[in-house]
Each structure stands twice: as structure tokens, then as C-alpha cells.
Design a protein around this motif. Structure first.
Motif, PDB file in Angstrom:
ATOM      1  N   ILE A   1      -5.309   0.257  25.661  1.00 17.01           N
ATOM      2  CA  ILE A   1      -6.258   0.567  24.597  1.00 17.01           C
ATOM      3  C   ILE A   1      -7.009  -0.697  24.199  1.00 17.01           C
ATOM      4  O   ILE A   1      -6.388  -1.726  23.859  1.00 17.01           O
ATOM      5  CB  ILE A   1      -5.520   1.151  23.374  1.00 17.01           C
ATOM      6  N   LYS A   2      -8.322  -0.648  24.213  1.00 14.44           N
ATOM      7  CA  LYS A   2      -9.129  -1.813  23.862  1.00 14.44           C
ATOM      8  C   LYS A   2      -9.074  -2.044  22.356  1.00 14.44           C
ATOM      9  O   LYS A   2      -9.406  -1.158  21.568  1.00 14.44           O
ATOM     10  CB  LYS A   2     -10.569  -1.630  24.321  1.00 14.44           C
ATOM     11  N   THR A   3      -8.657  -3.255  21.957  1.00 13.90           N
ATOM     12  CA  THR A   3      -8.533  -3.562  20.529  1.00 13.90           C
ATOM     13  C   THR A   3      -9.395  -4.751  20.116  1.00 13.90           C
ATOM     14  O   THR A   3      -9.374  -5.154  18.959  1.00 13.90           O
ATOM     15  CB  THR A   3      -7.060  -3.847  20.170  1.00 13.90           C
ATOM     16  N   GLY A   4     -10.126  -5.323  21.048  1.00 16.65           N
ATOM     17  CA  GLY A   4     -10.993  -6.464  20.754  1.00 16.65           C
ATOM     18  C   GLY A   4     -11.872  -6.726  21.956  1.00 16.65           C
ATOM     19  O   GLY A   4     -11.738  -6.065  22.991  1.00 16.65           O
ATOM     20  N   PRO A   5     -12.784  -7.700  21.871  1.00 11.44           N
ATOM     21  CA  PRO A   5     -13.691  -7.986  22.988  1.00 11.44           C
ATOM     22  C   PRO A   5     -12.970  -8.207  24.311  1.00 11.44           C
ATOM     23  O   PRO A   5     -13.442  -7.755  25.365  1.00 11.44           O
ATOM     24  CB  PRO A   5     -14.417  -9.256  22.522  1.00 11.44           C
ATOM     25  N   ALA A   6     -11.806  -8.880  24.272  1.00 12.08           N
ATOM     26  CA  ALA A   6     -11.038  -9.129  25.503  1.00 12.08           C
ATOM     27  C   ALA A   6      -9.555  -8.850  25.291  1.00 12.08           C
ATOM     28  O   ALA A   6      -8.721  -9.292  26.075  1.00 12.08           O
ATOM     29  CB  ALA A   6     -11.257 -10.564  25.980  1.00 12.08           C
TER      30      ALA A   6
ATOM     31  N   ALA B   1      -5.996  -4.182  33.052  1.00 12.17           N
ATOM     32  CA  ALA B   1      -6.504  -4.932  31.899  1.00 12.17           C
ATOM     33  C   ALA B   1      -7.348  -6.118  32.367  1.00 12.17           C
ATOM     34  O   ALA B   1      -8.411  -6.407  31.796  1.00 12.17           O
ATOM     35  CB  ALA B   1      -5.345  -5.406  31.028  1.00 12.17           C
ATOM     36  N   LYS B   2      -6.893  -6.800  33.402  1.00 13.15           N
ATOM     37  CA  LYS B   2      -7.662  -7.917  33.963  1.00 13.15           C
ATOM     38  C   LYS B   2      -8.984  -7.416  34.531  1.00 13.15           C
ATOM     39  O   LYS B   2     -10.045  -8.027  34.323  1.00 13.15           O
ATOM     40  CB  LYS B   2      -6.850  -8.612  35.059  1.00 13.15           C
ATOM     41  N   ALA B   3      -8.935  -6.297  35.245  1.00  9.42           N
ATOM     42  CA  ALA B   3     -10.145  -5.747  35.858  1.00  9.42           C
ATOM     43  C   ALA B   3     -11.166  -5.331  34.805  1.00  9.42           C
ATOM     44  O   ALA B   3     -12.386  -5.377  35.056  1.00  9.42           O
ATOM     45  CB  ALA B   3      -9.784  -4.553  36.732  1.00  9.42           C
ATOM     46  N   LEU B   4     -10.691  -4.944  33.627  1.00 10.32           N
ATOM     47  CA  LEU B   4     -11.586  -4.548  32.544  1.00 10.32           C
ATOM     48  C   LEU B   4     -12.118  -5.745  31.768  1.00 10.32           C
ATOM     49  O   LEU B   4     -12.868  -5.591  30.793  1.00 10.32           O
ATOM     50  CB  LEU B   4     -10.851  -3.598  31.588  1.00 10.32           C
ATOM     51  N   GLY B   5     -11.715  -6.953  32.190  1.00  9.48           N
ATOM     52  CA  GLY B   5     -12.193  -8.166  31.528  1.00  9.48           C
ATOM     53  C   GLY B   5     -11.282  -8.658  30.423  1.00  9.48           C
ATOM     54  O   GLY B   5     -11.663  -9.545  29.639  1.00  9.48           O
ATOM     55  N   GLY B   6     -10.096  -8.129  30.354  1.00 17.86           N
ATOM     56  CA  GLY B   6      -9.165  -8.552  29.312  1.00 17.86           C
ATOM     57  C   GLY B   6      -8.563  -9.913  29.587  1.00 17.86           C
ATOM     58  O   GLY B   6      -8.317 -10.281  30.742  1.00 17.86           O
ATOM     59  N   THR B   7      -8.316 -10.669  28.518  1.00 20.25           N
ATOM     60  CA  THR B   7      -7.636 -11.966  28.639  1.00 20.25           C
ATOM     61  C   THR B   7      -6.302 -11.958  27.899  1.00 20.25           C
ATOM     62  O   THR B   7      -5.542 -12.919  27.993  1.00 20.25           O
ATOM     63  CB  THR B   7      -8.507 -13.094  28.067  1.00 20.25           C
ATOM     64  N   ARG B   8      -6.025 -10.876  27.171  1.00 20.65           N
ATOM     65  CA  ARG B   8      -4.776 -10.776  26.405  1.00 20.65           C
ATOM     66  C   ARG B   8      -4.328  -9.323  26.366  1.00 20.65           C
ATOM     67  O   ARG B   8      -5.123  -8.418  26.087  1.00 20.65           O
ATOM     68  CB  ARG B   8      -4.981 -11.303  24.980  1.00 20.65           C
ATOM     69  N   LEU B   9      -3.068  -9.117  26.668  1.00 20.69           N
ATOM     70  CA  LEU B   9      -2.458  -7.774  26.605  1.00 20.69           C
ATOM     71  C   LEU B   9      -1.305  -7.850  25.628  1.00 20.69           C
ATOM     72  O   LEU B   9      -0.450  -8.735  25.733  1.00 20.69           O
ATOM     73  CB  LEU B   9      -1.960  -7.355  28.003  1.00 20.69           C
ATOM     74  N   TRP B  10      -1.269  -6.966  24.656  1.00 20.59           N
ATOM     75  CA  TRP B  10      -0.219  -7.005  23.650  1.00 20.59           C
ATOM     76  C   TRP B  10       0.386  -5.615  23.460  1.00 20.59           C
ATOM     77  O   TRP B  10      -0.163  -4.612  23.919  1.00 20.59           O
ATOM     78  CB  TRP B  10      -0.742  -7.548  22.317  1.00 20.59           C
ATOM     79  N   LEU B  11       1.523  -5.555  22.774  1.00 28.87           N
ATOM     80  CA  LEU B  11       2.203  -4.280  22.551  1.00 28.87           C
ATOM     81  C   LEU B  11       3.076  -4.341  21.307  1.00 28.87           C
ATOM     82  O   LEU B  11       3.451  -5.427  20.839  1.00 28.87           O
ATOM     83  CB  LEU B  11       3.064  -3.912  23.771  1.00 28.87           C
TER      84      LEU B  11
END
Length: 314
Positions: A230-235, A265-275
Motif C-alpha cells: 500500500i502506497k503511504t508516501g512518495p516512495a 515495491a522497488k519496481a514501483l519506485g519505493g525506497t522504504r517498505l514498512w509494516l
């Protein structure tokens, strides 16, 4: 309520044993009232011998579903009480046969009168029940005769048609799996919350349309597990709604979903994954730590059950 009552399905054997003991202790009193030195545990062996005239240990064991040592132990006790005796087989002098003794034959009419009363009492008891105990037992036995308990366990938790685990992305036909798998695991440990239902009932609106993704682990044609990014911020992306079917636990479905989620998440441009998780879920926390997640503090969370938060730099 005792621990056996609380355990319900997990303590079926103990509960059946306890139910037998309820019956047995009072049937012993009934026999005593009739001046019979007899116990319920002897019934099936004594009854079988009385009907067959003579019977060998092997035949008795097969007929009653007992082990040879079990039959020999009961027969020894009945012989010591004087109800049966062991004699040579008329057809084969090397074999020993069990038959009623003089005392056993003398006691039989009295025992049969007691059994007739017990049958009447049990019929009245079972027929007064909403769920007839005898019918339920017969049904369960028929199911286990068709396919034994071990086979059922293997099919449910160690399926034989073990195809490769394939991770796929969301399609509308999989929406029900996303909801059902998550409802199942949440209800196992916690309570489904309003924020859960918001996402589970409307995944396209609340997850996909916001730039997130939903993944499914598929084995052959069966959906074995799921999770959401789930996207929660720009990255920033949240790893959420991970659920695995109990049927496929042990197949490392969580690992497959975790690796796919990190890659997605990386492919979508994410730099941080949290839970967000709960400290009670030790296996899940071990999985997160295995992939490099580290604990961090948050000011607030939409989930009452989330008492630990972890993050991974991508």
C-alpha cells in the motif's frame, strides 16, 4: 469451564474419553445394584464370546478393532473373575479359544436384562438431544472409514499435488481470496477492525487506485496466500494484509510473498517498505527480521492490534 471444554476441536479425544467415563462410572453402579461383579470395559469382549460360543484372540481383535495385547489383557481379567475360560480349539489343538465359563453362562441372562434397560435409557437420552450423539458418531466413523484421519491431515496440510509456488498480481476474480484469507487469520488471533474491512471490501479503490498492488501465491489452480503493498508516501510502501491458508502452511508461502513484495515495491519506485504487526506473532516477526526489517517507533496506528512496527530500506 475446564481446559478440555475450552480446547473444543483440539481435545476431541480427551472429551470422548471423559464422556465414556461419565457413562462407565454410573454403569458400574448399575451392575453393583444388580449384584454383578462386572465392568463396562469387559462388555464388548464378553458379549462377542457369548454370541459366538468360542472365539480366538485374533478374530476378537479384528472384530473389535483392538490390539492382540489389549484383547489378552481384558481376557485375563475376565478369566480371573471367572466369566470366561480358555480351552483348546477342537479344530486345531495348537490354538486357544475363549468361551464363557459356567459362571459366565449363569450371569448372561441377568446381564442381558441390564443391557436392555441401558439400551432403553440411551435411546431416550439420545433422542432428546438436538444433535443425536449416536448419529454423529456413526457419521464421523463413516467419514473416517472412507478416508482415515492421517490421510485427511496430509491432504489438508501437506497436499500431494505440490506444484511450484507462483506469485501473481491482482485480478478481480481473486478479490474474494484477498478478503477471506485475511479475515481467517485475523479472526484466529485478533478481531477484524473497521480499517481492515475498508481495504478488504474495496481493494481496488483503497489499494490499487492509490498506487499499491495486491499479490497472490498460487499453487496449481489454488490461491494459497496473499499480501498487499500500500502506497503511504512518495516512495514509502506498507506491507500489509499478508495471509496464508492453513492448508499450505509449511510450503514457505510467506517467503515467496515477501520476496515478491520487496521486488514489487522497488519496481514501483519505493525506497522504504514498512509494516505493523503484533509481538504475539513470533513466526511472522522472525520472517520479517530474516529479510532485514528493523523495528521503529510510530506516533499512531490505525490498527489496535499493531504493537510493533518494522521497516526495510530498499
Amino acid at each position: 469451564m475446564s481446559i478440555i471444554d475450552e480446547l473444543e476441536e483440539l481435545a476431541v479425544g480427551a472429551r470422548l474419553k471423559r464422556l465414556y467415563e461419565y457413562f462407565a462410572k454410573d454403569v458400574v453402579l448399575i451392575y453393583k445394584d444388580e449384584k454383578l461383579d462386572f465392568e463396562p470395559k469387559y462388555f464388548t469382549l464378553y458379549y462377542l464370546i457369548s454370541k459366538q460360543g468360542e472365539a480366538g484372540v485374533t478374530e476378537i481383535a479384528e472384530e473389535l478393532g483392538l490390539t492382540h495385547p489389549g484383547v489378552i489383557h481384558l481376557a485375563k481379567e475376565l478369566e480371573e473373575l471367572g466369566f470366561i475360560e480358555s480351552v483348546k480349539s477342537a479344530a486345531d489343538s495348537r490354538r486357544r479359544m475363549l468361551r464363557l465359563s459356567a459362571k459366565g453362562k449363569e450371569a448372561l441372562p441377568k446381564l442381558e436384562r441390564v443391557w436392555a434397560k441401558i439400551v432403553a435409557l440411551n435411546k431416550a437420552l439420545f433422542e432428546s438431544q438436538q444433535n443425536n450423539l449416536l448419529s454423529a458418531i456413526k457419521e464421523t466413523e463413516a467419514q473416517l472409514n472412507e478416508k482415515n484421519y492421517y490421510q485427511r491431515f496430509q491432504e489438508m496440510f501437506n497436499p500431494q499435488g505440490q506444484g511450484a509456488v507462483q506469485v501473481i498480481t491482482y485480478e478481480p476474480q481473486y478479490a474474494r481470496y484477498f478478503k477471506n484469507l485475511n479475515i481467517e487469520w485475523i479472526n484466529t488471533y485478533f478481531t477484524v477492525e473497521e480499517h481492515d474491512l475498508e481495504q478488504l471490501n474495496h481493494p481496488e479503490e483503497h489499494i490499487l487506485a492509490q498506487g499499491g498492488q495486491i499479490l497472490f501465491a498460487r499453487i496449481n489452480d489454488d490461491i494459497a496466500g496473499t499480501c498487499a503493498i500500500i502506497k503511504t508516501g512518495p516512495a514509502d510502501y506498507e506491507l500489509a494484509k499478508m495471509g496464508v491458508s492453513p492448508k499450505y502452511q509449511g510450503r514457505k508461502i510467506g517467503n515467496a510473498l515477501m520476496e515478491a513484495a520487496i521486488a514489487k515495491a522497488k519496481a514501483l519506485g519505493g525506497t522504504r517498505l514498512w509494516l505493523g504487526s503484533n509481538r504475539r506473532l513470533t513466526p511472522a516477526l522472525s520472517l520479517y527480521r530474516k529479510y532485514g526489517f528493523k523495528e521503529f517507533k510510530v506516533a499512531a496506528t490505525p490498527y489496535a492490534r499493531a504493537d510493533i512496527h518494522m521497516e526495510l530500506d530498499l
